[in-house]
Design an enzyme around this catalytic site. Structure first.
Site, short mmCIF file in Angstrom:
data_model
loop_
_atom_site.label_atom_id
_atom_site.label_comp_id
_atom_site.label_asym_id
_atom_site.label_seq_id
_atom_site.Cartn_x
_atom_site.Cartn_y
_atom_site.Cartn_z
N HIS A 140 -8.73 -1.30 -5.86
CA HIS A 140 -8.27 -1.25 -7.38
C HIS A 140 -9.36 -2.01 -8.25
O HIS A 140 -9.62 -3.17 -7.93
CB HIS A 140 -6.98 -1.57 -7.76
CG HIS A 140 -5.71 -0.93 -6.95
ND1 HIS A 140 -5.02 -0.18 -7.66
CD2 HIS A 140 -5.43 -0.89 -5.65
CE1 HIS A 140 -4.07 0.25 -6.87
NE2 HIS A 140 -4.21 -0.15 -5.64
N GLN A 170 0.88 -1.21 0.04
CA GLN A 170 0.10 0.05 0.03
C GLN A 170 0.89 1.36 -0.01
O GLN A 170 1.71 1.40 0.92
CB GLN A 170 -1.13 -0.10 1.23
CG GLN A 170 -1.94 1.02 1.37
CD GLN A 170 -2.85 1.16 2.34
OE1 GLN A 170 -2.88 0.17 3.15
NE2 GLN A 170 -3.63 2.09 2.54
N HIS A 227 -8.31 2.12 -0.42
CA HIS A 227 -8.81 2.20 -1.93
C HIS A 227 -8.91 0.80 -2.37
O HIS A 227 -8.19 -0.12 -2.23
CB HIS A 227 -7.87 3.13 -2.80
CG HIS A 227 -6.34 2.86 -2.72
ND1 HIS A 227 -5.62 3.20 -1.50
CD2 HIS A 227 -5.58 2.20 -3.36
CE1 HIS A 227 -4.41 2.83 -1.72
NE2 HIS A 227 -4.45 2.04 -2.87
P1 DGP Z 1 -1.48 1.24 -3.73
O1 DGP Z 1 -0.06 0.70 -4.11
O2 DGP Z 1 -2.67 0.23 -3.58
O3 DGP Z 1 -1.43 2.12 -2.57
O4 DGP Z 1 -1.71 2.04 -5.11
C1 DGP Z 1 -1.91 3.50 -4.91
C2 DGP Z 1 -2.38 3.96 -6.39
O5 DGP Z 1 -2.77 5.37 -6.48
C3 DGP Z 1 -1.29 3.72 -7.55
O6 DGP Z 1 -1.69 2.53 -8.54
C4 DGP Z 1 -1.13 5.09 -8.13
C5 DGP Z 1 -2.49 5.70 -7.77
N1 DGP Z 1 -2.15 7.21 -7.41
C6 DGP Z 1 -1.18 7.62 -6.47
N2 DGP Z 1 -1.23 8.96 -6.60
C7 DGP Z 1 -2.23 9.33 -7.36
C8 DGP Z 1 -2.95 10.56 -7.66
O7 DGP Z 1 -2.39 11.74 -7.49
N3 DGP Z 1 -3.82 10.49 -8.68
C9 DGP Z 1 -4.46 9.12 -9.21
N4 DGP Z 1 -5.54 9.39 -10.00
N5 DGP Z 1 -3.90 8.11 -8.71
C10 DGP Z 1 -2.77 8.25 -7.91
#
Ligand code: DGP
Length: 111
Positions: A98, A90, A96
């Protein structure tokens, strides 16, 4: 406010929103791993699945993910992932889900 997903919810950071319900927001992942890659988050800050103690919100997140999949045309199937804390990979400390799909996905676990 330092949490990036809280800032997206507040409209302070841009994101491509694809679904919204009373307590849940869904937007496209900035680093998509598949043709469809959407994150489903509670509008209120909850750190991870370990801190999620609101059953109604848990249901709204899960049903929100299913609705996103429907709206994105993922009738052939999709994968739902909740990376949790350090060992789960994470990166963002705001829970969140996915929703990943749009192609046949490979084996689930990467090293
Ligand atoms: P996790 O590893 O499960 O915490 O995934 C976090 C996800 O969040 C990663 O796939 C990229 C996404 N992410 C990070 N910052 C941002 C952002 O500012 N905007 C969007 N749309 N996604 C983001």
């Amino acid at each position: 406010m330092s949490c990036v997903f809280c800032r997206i919810v507040a409209g302070e950071l841009p994101a491509e929103r694809v679904f919204e319900s009373e307590r849940v927001l869904a937007f496209r992942d900035i680093r998509p791993a598949a043709p469809v890659h959407v994150l489903v988050v509670p509008k209120a800050h909850v750190e991870s699945l370990f801190e999620l103690d609101d059953r109604e919100l848990a249901g709204e997140l899960l049903l929100g993910a299913a609705e996103v999949a429907r709206l994105q045309g993922l009738d052939r199937g999709f994968r739902l992932i909740a990376n949790t804390r350090h060992d789960g990979g994470q990166e963002v400390g705001h829970i969140h889900l996915h929703v990943v799909g749009g192609r046949r996905l490979g084996p689930m676990l990467a090293r």
